[in-house]
Design a protein around this motif. Structure first.
Motif, PDB file in Angstrom:
ATOM      1  N   ALA A  96       0.992  -1.437   0.383  1.00  0.00           N
ATOM      2  CA  ALA A  96       0.196   0.094   0.254  1.00  0.00           C
ATOM      3  C   ALA A  96       1.482   1.402   0.008  1.00  0.00           C
ATOM      4  N   GLU A  97       1.924   1.524   0.477  1.00  0.00           N
ATOM      5  CA  GLU A  97       2.612   2.057   0.453  1.00  0.00           C
ATOM      6  C   GLU A  97       3.451   2.330  -0.871  1.00  0.00           C
TER       7      GLU A  97
ATOM      8  N   ALA B  85       0.789   4.415  -3.083  1.00  0.00           N
ATOM      9  CA  ALA B  85       0.430   5.513  -2.398  1.00  0.00           C
ATOM     10  C   ALA B  85       1.011   6.815  -3.557  1.00  0.00           C
TER      11      ALA B  85
ATOM     12  N   ASP C  87       0.544  -2.842  -6.269  1.00  0.00           N
ATOM     13  CA  ASP C  87       0.704  -1.884  -4.742  1.00  0.00           C
ATOM     14  C   ASP C  87      -0.820  -0.427  -5.239  1.00  0.00           C
TER      15      ASP C  87
ATOM     16  N   TYR D 266      -3.329   0.233  -1.656  1.00  0.00           N
ATOM     17  CA  TYR D 266      -3.009   1.438  -1.698  1.00  0.00           C
ATOM     18  C   TYR D 266      -5.034   1.436  -1.658  1.00  0.00           C
TER      19      TYR D 266
END
Length: 235
Positions: free
Chosen positions: A29-30, A33, A121, A125
């Motif tokens: 998730a990071e 972003a 990813d 996020y």
């Protein structure tokens, strides 16, 4: 310990192991972003997010396509929503990879993310802004290995409308020939590309209706093109 108790513990351990493996995150998730920076020109997310060129993306997972109040969707997206398209990890992956391969003529002009890891990813996020991300079926981390592109050669097929009329009898046992919709979406007057993309999305099981998945799965590319040609001009 009795043999029966031992067997029960083994069974429970197997369940625990399965549930643990199913909890594998779909992406970082990071890192997602950072990928979302490509979306910011059109979409907002998070507290206070508003609709912009595109709808805000809070609560996206599990939401029916084109169902967000206060945003005006394209006809194609509205049709996809009426047809049952729901945003899950799998359908979002397909849409983000190539928006027009899932919903032709969508207003989202984004060319898509080719990198499976970037998509995973980004999904991780986005999922963090859904109401109950822990409830999302974790069978969907396989987003990385899915090929959703529709071969341009399929879209280029020119269908035989007369053959489509011959094939249509099975369709018309549910869909109404006069174009009205009484609980079942109309299939008349669809642009050819919309029809073909939708049917192949059923074949790939990206659109959820099980009967349509079965029906589309029986049809060849040429037969789908023929039906598209027939229903396009049916009045």
């Amino acid at each position: 310990m009795t043999r029966r108790a031992s067997a029960l513990l083994t069974f429970l351990a197997a369940i625990f192991a399965a549930s643990t493996s199913l909890a594998t995150p779909i992406g970082d998730a990071e890192a997602g972003a950072d990928v979302f920076d490509q979306c910011k020109a059109c979409h907002e997310i998070g507290q206070g997010a508003r609709n912009r060129v595109g709808p805000h993306l809070n609560g996206l997972f599990g939401r029916r396509a084109a169902s967000h109040d206060g945003y005006r969707y394209s006809k194609s997206m509205a049709r996809a929503g009426a047809d049952g398209l729901t945003w899950t990890a799998e359908t979002l992956d397909a849409y983000i990879e190539n928006p027009r391969a899932l919903v032709s003529k969508t207003r989202m002009s984004f060319r898509g993310l080719a990198d499976p890891q970037d998509r995973a990813d980004l999904l991780a996020y986005l999922r963090g802004f859904s109401d109950k991300p822990s409830d999302i079926p974790e069978a969907e981390p396989t987003v990385r290995g899915t090929d959703h592109d529709l071969d341009p050669a399929i879209l280029a097929l020119v269908g035989d409308a007369e053959y489509g009329a011959y094939l249509s009898s099975e369709c018309l046992t549910c869909h109404l020939a006069d174009g009205s919709a009484q609980g079942i979406p109309s299939v008349t007057g669809w642009p050819t590309e919309d029809f073909v993309v939708a049917m192949h999305a059923y074949k790939a099981k990206l659109r959820p209706h099980p009967v349509m998945q079965m029906m589309a799965g029986r049809l060849s590319d040429e037969e789908i093109a023929a039906l598209a040609a027939y229903f396009k001009d049916l009045e």
